[in-house]
Design a protein around this motif. Structure first.
Motif, mmCIF file in Angstrom:
data_model
loop_
_atom_site.group_PDB
_atom_site.id
_atom_site.type_symbol
_atom_site.label_atom_id
_atom_site.label_comp_id
_atom_site.label_asym_id
_atom_site.label_seq_id
_atom_site.Cartn_x
_atom_site.Cartn_y
_atom_site.Cartn_z
ATOM 1 N N GLY B 228 0.785 -1.233 0.000
ATOM 2 C CA GLY B 228 0.000 0.000 0.000
ATOM 3 C C GLY B 228 0.811 1.274 0.000
ATOM 4 O O GLY B 228 0.274 2.355 -0.308
ATOM 5 N N SER B 231 3.001 3.698 -3.893
ATOM 6 C CA SER B 231 2.848 4.974 -4.614
ATOM 7 C C SER B 231 3.732 6.046 -4.002
ATOM 8 O O SER B 231 4.333 6.851 -4.725
ATOM 9 C CB SER B 231 1.389 5.445 -4.563
ATOM 10 O OG SER B 231 0.553 4.562 -5.252
ATOM 11 N N THR B 240 4.568 7.990 -11.286
ATOM 12 C CA THR B 240 3.183 7.837 -10.856
ATOM 13 C C THR B 240 2.685 6.500 -11.381
ATOM 14 O O THR B 240 3.010 6.094 -12.495
ATOM 15 C CB THR B 240 2.289 8.958 -11.400
ATOM 16 O OG1 THR B 240 2.455 9.033 -12.811
ATOM 17 C CG2 THR B 240 2.662 10.294 -10.779
ATOM 18 N N LEU B 241 1.916 5.794 -10.560
ATOM 19 C CA LEU B 241 1.513 4.424 -10.880
ATOM 20 C C LEU B 241 -0.006 4.306 -10.914
ATOM 21 O O LEU B 241 -0.703 5.040 -10.214
ATOM 22 C CB LEU B 241 2.060 3.458 -9.821
ATOM 23 C CG LEU B 241 3.576 3.426 -9.650
ATOM 24 C CD1 LEU B 241 3.943 2.555 -8.458
ATOM 25 C CD2 LEU B 241 4.242 2.918 -10.917
ATOM 26 N N PRO B 242 -0.512 3.329 -11.669
ATOM 27 C CA PRO B 242 -1.957 3.086 -11.668
ATOM 28 C C PRO B 242 -2.367 2.280 -10.432
ATOM 29 O O PRO B 242 -2.884 1.173 -10.542
ATOM 30 C CB PRO B 242 -2.179 2.307 -12.967
ATOM 31 C CG PRO B 242 -0.883 1.605 -13.205
ATOM 32 C CD PRO B 242 0.189 2.503 -12.658
ATOM 33 N N VAL B 243 -2.110 2.839 -9.268
ATOM 34 C CA VAL B 243 -2.356 2.151 -8.004
ATOM 35 C C VAL B 243 -3.097 3.099 -7.070
ATOM 36 O O VAL B 243 -2.759 4.290 -6.994
ATOM 37 C CB VAL B 243 -1.021 1.727 -7.349
ATOM 38 C CG1 VAL B 243 -1.235 1.263 -5.919
ATOM 39 C CG2 VAL B 243 -0.352 0.625 -8.159
ATOM 40 N N GLN B 244 -4.107 2.591 -6.378
ATOM 41 C CA GLN B 244 -4.812 3.358 -5.352
ATOM 42 C C GLN B 244 -4.789 2.547 -4.056
ATOM 43 O O GLN B 244 -5.076 1.350 -4.063
ATOM 44 C CB GLN B 244 -6.258 3.623 -5.774
ATOM 45 C CG GLN B 244 -6.388 4.468 -7.038
ATOM 46 C CD GLN B 244 -6.180 5.953 -6.769
ATOM 47 O OE1 GLN B 244 -6.994 6.614 -6.131
ATOM 48 N NE2 GLN B 244 -5.052 6.488 -7.245
ATOM 49 N N SER B 245 -4.480 3.210 -2.947
ATOM 50 C CA SER B 245 -4.369 2.519 -1.661
ATOM 51 C C SER B 245 -5.674 2.648 -0.879
ATOM 52 O O SER B 245 -6.174 3.752 -0.668
ATOM 53 C CB SER B 245 -3.217 3.114 -0.849
ATOM 54 O OG SER B 245 -2.000 2.926 -1.538
ATOM 55 N N ASN B 291 -9.764 6.153 -0.534
ATOM 56 C CA ASN B 291 -8.325 5.949 -0.363
ATOM 57 C C ASN B 291 -7.971 6.144 1.100
ATOM 58 O O ASN B 291 -8.521 7.033 1.762
ATOM 59 C CB ASN B 291 -7.536 6.963 -1.199
ATOM 60 C CG ASN B 291 -7.622 6.671 -2.688
ATOM 61 O OD1 ASN B 291 -8.569 6.026 -3.140
ATOM 62 N ND2 ASN B 291 -6.632 7.135 -3.420
ATOM 63 N N PRO B 333 -6.358 -0.894 -11.605
ATOM 64 C CA PRO B 333 -7.603 -0.821 -12.376
ATOM 65 C C PRO B 333 -8.121 -2.177 -12.834
ATOM 66 O O PRO B 333 -9.323 -2.323 -13.068
ATOM 67 C CB PRO B 333 -7.219 0.055 -13.578
ATOM 68 C CG PRO B 333 -6.091 0.890 -13.086
ATOM 69 C CD PRO B 333 -5.321 0.003 -12.150
#
Lengths: 83, 405
Positions: B228, B231, B240-245, B291, B333
């Motif tokens: 987590g 990012s 920047t990454l396609p990741v959401q925590s 988030n 995603p």
């Protein structure tokens, strides 16, 4: 339960709201001009900070209007709401 | 559940201070970071390695997950990586020379609607084509596997059947981490706790070291395995990454007599339940919607999870909650992980395992070690590189992975 402040309805329980992610992500002005990497970034990449984060919420079980709020993602504290 | 819990020696690894330089620095001392260190040494002979952990070893998501291990994923790419992982689990206790209490008690994934039934059967057929043990069970058959499961038609979301993977199961998460840590340490790898990374040094597009709360460390290669917090770390190198925590909550009951012989998961009503070796009922929920980095979530999520659990298992009605917690999961995603290279040279990425990283621990470490050692993705993890968010070749596992693990 955590209370969120809807700019129109006031304090309501969190379960009345839905989350919309990062605020202020504009649709590209000229999508055809974007490279695949730029289009992929628009589709899939959003900020993910640990700390203050401007994000969209919708009061889906109330007035059903969207608003932007700044929230600290570490403490979950709402710092300010604005339509 | 009747297995005796083995006694442990006082110390399983050294607790060294960081040296000033390593060939490989792994950021994150959880299951994936420790497994990566172990396989770097075992498979590739790379032992000048440090694992940096900002807290204590395996105190993040490794201590917070619900320990479910299964491989019944829909797509070929996913079933390959998770089935390979399950095969490693099946030999892991011998390989590590350490008890991990891996118990192949099976998993039921419940179907509650006609759409669920169709989707579940499709997944069973896909699994079988991929050589994975999968069966479709009618409600009465599911109740034979798990007698406390309420399959009566009168419930709000009746059980219309279930997929069943007999080789799935659970393991004792702490012992898994300790087993990897002990073996990595025995190869001379430094496991450094209380050492938070505060910056990544990047020169001319290449990472050269890390800055930490215990001083700077130069590194030939830097590998991120921080779930987590990925990012935040990647941001230190300008990525920047396609990741959401998100917070992902779980909870346990008091210790109870053995009542629950298998693992039961329900994506539709958002709960998954097993009974740990000591006797706690272990239950997980879906992620909280927002988030969050706070390792806690919202109460209403637990409330709904308990409502679902009670409907499926009326026998739990008088069980008492012992404690709840949350981990910080790194969702992507397409609900699939990201393993591989980054635009920064010598900086490697293992993240995006979201709600399901525990089951992948050995294979994720195996593939990530290969990637770090050779500079190329392992063939099993190759479909899961960052490039897919440009090419569009997503591995959409929301059906098999999106809610519950």
């Amino acid at each position: 339960m955590q209370l969120l402040t809807c700019p129109w309805c006031g304090d309501r329980e969190e379960a009345e709201f839905r989350y919309g992610g990062q605020a202020g992500v504009p649709y590209p002005a000229d999508p055809r001009a974007l490279s695949d990497a730029e289009w992929g970034r628009y589709l899939f990449v959003r900020d993910n900070p640990a700390g203050p984060f401007a994000e969209r919420w919708v009061h889906s079980a109330g007035c059903r209007r969207w608003f932007t709020a700044v929230r600290d993602t570490v403490t979950h504290e709402f710092l300010r709401e604005a339509p | 559940m009747t297995d005796a819990v083995p006694r442990m020696p006082g110390f399983l690894w050294r607790n060294p201070d960081p040296r000033r330089s390593y060939d490989v620095v792994i950021v994150g001392g959880g299951g994936h970071g420790l497994a990566t260190a172990y396989y770097l040494a075992k498979n590739h002979g790379i032992t000048n390695v440090a694992v940096l952990e900002k807290g204590w070893l395996a105190g993040g998501n490794m201590a917070r997950n619900t320990t479910i291990i299964r491989s019944n994923y829909l797509w070929d790419e996913s079933s390959r990586i998770y089935e390979h992982s399950l095969k490693l689990w099946e030999g892991l206790e011998d390989d590590l020379g350490f008890p991990i209490l891996f118990s192949q008690r099976g998993v039921l994934n419940l179907a509650h609607s006609l759409a669920d039934v169709r989707e579940s059967k499709r997944r069973v057929y896909a699994n079988r084509l991929n050589g994975i043990d999968a069966q479709w069970l009618e409600p009465a058959e599911a109740a034979e596997v798990c007698p406390i499961l309420n399959v009566s038609p009168g419930t709000r979301y009746p059980v219309l059947g279930a997929t069943y993977q007999p080789r799935a199961g659970i393991a004792k998460h702490d012992y898994v981490a300790w087993g990897f840590a002990r073996r990595a340490d025995s190869y001379g790898i430094d496991l450094i706790q209380d050492c938070e990374v505060t910056g990544l040094d990047v020169r001319h597009g290449r990472v050269t070291g890390v800055r930490t709360t215990r001083g700077p460390i130069t590194a030939g290669k830097v590998a991120l395995a921080a779930a987590g917090h990925t990012s935040v770390l990647a941001g230190m190198a300008g990525l920047t990454l396609p990741v959401q925590s998100h917070p992902l909550q779980a909870l346990v009951s008091e210790l109870l007599e053995p009542v629950h012989p298998t693992v039961v998961m329900s994506n539709a009503v958002h709960v998954y339940v097993s009974q740990a070796h000591k006797g706690e009922l272990v239950m997980g929920a879906g992620i909280d919607g927002y988030n969050g980095y706070g390792q806690r979530g919202s109460f209403h999520v637990i409330e709904r999870q308990m409502a679902a659990a009670l409907e499926l298992f009326p026998v739990f009605a008088r069980a008492r909650l012992l404690r709840t917690w949350a981990g910080i999961v790194d969702t992507t995603p397409d609900a699939s992980p990201i393993v591989g290279l980054t635009p920064v040279e010598d900086l490697y990425l293992n993240c995006g395992w979201g709600t399901g990283g525990f089951k992948a621990t050995p294979r994720a470490g195996w593939c990530f070690a290969h990637t770090i050692a050779t500079g190329r993705p392992h063939e099993i993890s190759a479909p899961f590189t960052l490039d897919r968010f440009t090419t569009g070749a997503l591995v959409d596992e929301h059906g098999a992975a999106g809610v519950a693990h």
